[in-house]
Design a protein around this motif. Sequence first.
Motif, mmCIF file in Angstrom:
data_model
loop_
_atom_site.group_PDB
_atom_site.id
_atom_site.type_symbol
_atom_site.label_atom_id
_atom_site.label_comp_id
_atom_site.label_asym_id
_atom_site.label_seq_id
_atom_site.Cartn_x
_atom_site.Cartn_y
_atom_site.Cartn_z
ATOM 1 N N ILE C 244 45.908 51.772 61.254
ATOM 2 C CA ILE C 244 46.439 52.632 60.192
ATOM 3 C C ILE C 244 47.773 52.084 59.704
ATOM 4 O O ILE C 244 48.007 51.954 58.501
ATOM 5 C CB ILE C 244 46.605 54.081 60.693
ATOM 6 C CG1 ILE C 244 45.246 54.674 61.044
ATOM 7 C CG2 ILE C 244 47.309 54.937 59.646
ATOM 8 C CD1 ILE C 244 45.331 56.036 61.711
ATOM 9 N N PHE C 245 48.641 51.709 60.649
ATOM 10 C CA PHE C 245 49.959 51.197 60.278
ATOM 11 C C PHE C 245 49.835 49.916 59.447
ATOM 12 O O PHE C 245 50.401 49.813 58.359
ATOM 13 C CB PHE C 245 50.774 50.943 61.551
ATOM 14 C CG PHE C 245 52.114 50.333 61.291
ATOM 15 C CD1 PHE C 245 53.060 51.000 60.526
ATOM 16 C CD2 PHE C 245 52.441 49.084 61.804
ATOM 17 C CE1 PHE C 245 54.306 50.453 60.288
ATOM 18 C CE2 PHE C 245 53.686 48.528 61.568
ATOM 19 C CZ PHE C 245 54.617 49.208 60.805
ATOM 20 N N ALA C 248 48.055 50.558 56.063
ATOM 21 C CA ALA C 248 48.829 51.387 55.135
ATOM 22 C C ALA C 248 49.841 50.513 54.408
ATOM 23 O O ALA C 248 50.167 50.749 53.240
ATOM 24 C CB ALA C 248 49.537 52.507 55.892
ATOM 25 N N ASN C 249 50.350 49.484 55.102
ATOM 26 C CA ASN C 249 51.337 48.611 54.491
ATOM 27 C C ASN C 249 50.709 47.498 53.666
ATOM 28 O O ASN C 249 51.402 46.657 53.123
ATOM 29 C CB ASN C 249 52.216 47.992 55.580
ATOM 30 C CG ASN C 249 53.104 49.026 56.224
ATOM 31 O OD1 ASN C 249 53.477 50.010 55.580
ATOM 32 N ND2 ASN C 249 53.425 48.838 57.488
ATOM 33 N N ASN C 256 43.900 50.111 52.412
ATOM 34 C CA ASN C 256 44.504 51.451 52.406
ATOM 35 C C ASN C 256 43.446 52.513 52.691
ATOM 36 O O ASN C 256 43.656 53.438 53.474
ATOM 37 C CB ASN C 256 45.166 51.755 51.055
ATOM 38 C CG ASN C 256 46.327 50.820 50.746
ATOM 39 O OD1 ASN C 256 46.723 50.682 49.605
ATOM 40 N ND2 ASN C 256 46.861 50.169 51.761
ATOM 41 N N ALA C 259 42.494 52.698 56.165
ATOM 42 C CA ALA C 259 43.537 53.393 56.933
ATOM 43 C C ALA C 259 43.310 54.901 56.870
ATOM 44 O O ALA C 259 43.426 55.604 57.879
ATOM 45 C CB ALA C 259 44.922 53.039 56.387
ATOM 46 N N TRP C 260 42.966 55.407 55.687
ATOM 47 C CA TRP C 260 42.710 56.853 55.570
ATOM 48 C C TRP C 260 41.482 57.263 56.390
ATOM 49 O O TRP C 260 41.494 58.302 57.045
ATOM 50 C CB TRP C 260 42.512 57.256 54.110
ATOM 51 C CG TRP C 260 43.805 57.354 53.348
ATOM 52 C CD1 TRP C 260 44.281 56.484 52.424
ATOM 53 C CD2 TRP C 260 44.797 58.384 53.470
ATOM 54 N NE1 TRP C 260 45.510 56.883 51.959
ATOM 55 C CE2 TRP C 260 45.844 58.062 52.586
ATOM 56 C CE3 TRP C 260 44.905 59.536 54.250
ATOM 57 C CZ2 TRP C 260 46.986 58.849 52.439
ATOM 58 C CZ3 TRP C 260 46.044 60.325 54.102
ATOM 59 C CH2 TRP C 260 47.057 59.973 53.209
#
Lengths: 284, 321, 288
Positions: C244-245, C248-249, C256, C259-260
Amino acid sequence: MLMFSSPNPLPSKPLNPTKTAQNKEEQPPIPVIHVQDLSCFYGRHKAVEGVYIDIYERHVTAIIGPSGCGKSTFLKTLNRIGEMESNLRIQGRVELLGKNIYAKDTNLNQLRRQVGMIFQQPNPFAMSIYDNVAYGIRTVSRPSRSVLDDAVESALRSAALWDEVKDNLNQSGLALSGGQQQRLCIARALAVNPKVLLMDEPCSALDPIATLKIEALIHELKEKLTIVIVTHNMQQASRISGYTAFFSTDEHRIGQLVEFGTTSQIFLEAEQPSTRDYVAGRFG
Amino acid sequence: MTEALEPTQSNLSPVPTESWISQFGDSGFRGISFLAALLTASIPFWMCVLIFKDARPAIAKFGLAFLWTQEWNIDQNLFGALPYIYGTLVSSAIALLLALPIGVAVAIITSEKVLPEGLQTPIAFLVELIAAIPSVIVGLWGRFILIPALEPFQQFLYSHFKWLPIFNTQPFGPSMLMAGVVLAIMIVPTIAAISREVFMAISQDLRNGAFALGATQWESIVFITLPAAISGIFGAASLALGRALGETMAVTMVIGNVNEISTSLLNPGNSIPALLANQFGEASDPLHVGALMYLALLLFLVTLAVNAIAAVLVRTLTRNA
Amino acid sequence: MSDLYAPLPPSKKLFNFALSVTTFSLSALALIPLLAMLWAILSKGIPHLTWDVFTQLPAPAGMKDVPSGFANAIIGTVVMVAIAAGLSLPLGILTAIYLTEFGKNSTFASGVRMLVTILSAAPSIVVGVFAYAIIVLPLKGFSALAGGFALSVIMLPIVTLATEESLKLVPNAQRLASAALGAGYARTTLRIVLARAFPGILTSSLLAIARAAGETAPLIFTALFSQNWLEGLLGPSASLSVLIFNYANSPFVDQNNLAWAAAVMLVGIVVFTNLLARWVTRNRRTTH
């Protein structure tokens, strides 16, 4: 605090403790437990001082006295359970059949199997009736199922509980009524064949009918083993015991054994004025 | 049962075999659990010693000047911690400022009789649920939802209050302020839960005393409960501060990770945990690793100090109450 | 006595009203982020929660029309949490047993209790640094083992303190009854105390596991991350939280989105474990 129905300290229907005691005195009573100059301390505070007493085999010895006189503390020195409960320290000597139970190499587990205990509040384990009774046996051995079954049945019969629970042995011990729970605890203690059974106000949490059942049970059990019972109820003491020890506190709030004798001596012709006052319900 | 009668000999010792085994099992059991306790208790020491050992190159080279040196240059092996210390302190301070009134408000409505009990417990539960959400998810939400949503708010602060040094730069999203807001969201449950416990520990007699003098519910809260709970609330705040100082993921994802010190809260910044998270994976030079370890050691010690203060404050209150 | 029915003076009314409004709106402010977060996670994550997500490796950045998922991260999280549980549960439970059954109020036990509390207050990133110093540096490489170790240090104080609370709730009469039957400490503790405290210990273990599953900071430079399947405990490992980290970046929308999706999965795990923990506790209440 005292539960007298009449000012008369004697019960209306005594079970004749005098006679019981005297009958056995024909053969001199054998001391199972011999206590010599026993003092107990909680931390620095002295709770009980200088107790000398003999507990006689196959008799019921009642320990009576006002609250805080150390009678319960004293009882818990006889199987060394007190030191588990709090920072209790002992001076003096307690002998079980001639052996000092405060010797350094005492096997506490072995001691407690010979000196069983029933507590104030019934405290069955959260397991089935059968497993409750079998617990103590399984602690030291793994007998076959049939041997275990027999032992459980015999213990439950001795505790006068068998007929009530024989069809529900797998039921939780906690599902029983208070009086039944206490008899289950007695069965549990009997299952390991103790020589002595300590009872710390075993009826104080029970209703009068359950209390009578336990008293009747005690009456039967004393044919087979030695019982020491702490009780607040003097009627009870006079009904069930052959010997009575009266504990009280001195001016420093230290518990002491004031007087010890057959129950009839203590209740009818006590030597100490404080004993006479207490059994007459004048203090405590 | 009869056989129990026959032996008139006590067999305390020598002991039968089975119980010899159980006796051995007992001391063995005691020994094992003692060793477990010793091992568990040694971990914080171990932690300090190891981190200190690996931080030594940096401590030797930069000494205490590390704390107020501003430059962090990996290529030239120059390390100074000031921007990170500054960022950590400022973002935590913003968080505390925002979270304290909110947390205390939640504690009031979930403990005092201003709401029916049937509502109080679910509200308290929901607020505590925030604490169960992994911080990386809070960061994800902060980055993609919160920052865009608060963009107009940051612009508003800039356009109307740019005469204030704390709002005098053009915002572009990630900022010290956003880090503070996200941290605030994360520490509200801590403040709320502990203040609630403190309020509930205050004796009802005290409140009844106020009611007996004709005080209204709110007067009793403001003039009786809050003053009595003040040290407990400070304790809750310190505990929350401890959590905010060490919080990593959510901050890293919204603070911008720029090694600058700026008075403006609308500018991006950096914090100690964020720096550790971003650089440890790539650090190879012992001095670089040492500088990061130095920061970790500082963070650990400061968090410990803050938590110790919190413990003392909360304990004094519960003892008095 | 007409005073009895006199309305409050206006100043008092205003005071009460202002305080009510302020307190309630501040409290609402506390709840908004939670609801917004849950809504965002569900609405942005669920659409991307396809079957591929559970079975495929992450597609290389920027590649379109390639099945992409985080099966390796799920495995990594499960493996590292399992390592953490395997280390911390026995150690924490034994420590708690020492504290309640043997140490009690001794100086040593109080000292242990204080140090465990200190450990519980250590920032999770510092725990990561510790694991880095103790495993990554000596073994010269990032590994699932280091990640699992770091998570175990996070779990240890939670398990210890909560287990101690559960053990303290076991009535002392039960211990005495067992001892009075000649049972030693080992039998009393294992057969009576632990049996009775089991639901409580299970609850706290589940909560600690939920916490560990969501931790990122201790993994980010211990287990690092990997685009590939887990290759043994001494290799780096992906995990849901670090995924996720990292994603997300990422500048790539596909990442992205992943990540969600991982966030839904992670929140699902955390919420499920929390509910399970509550269910265990509720069950205990009805049986006793």
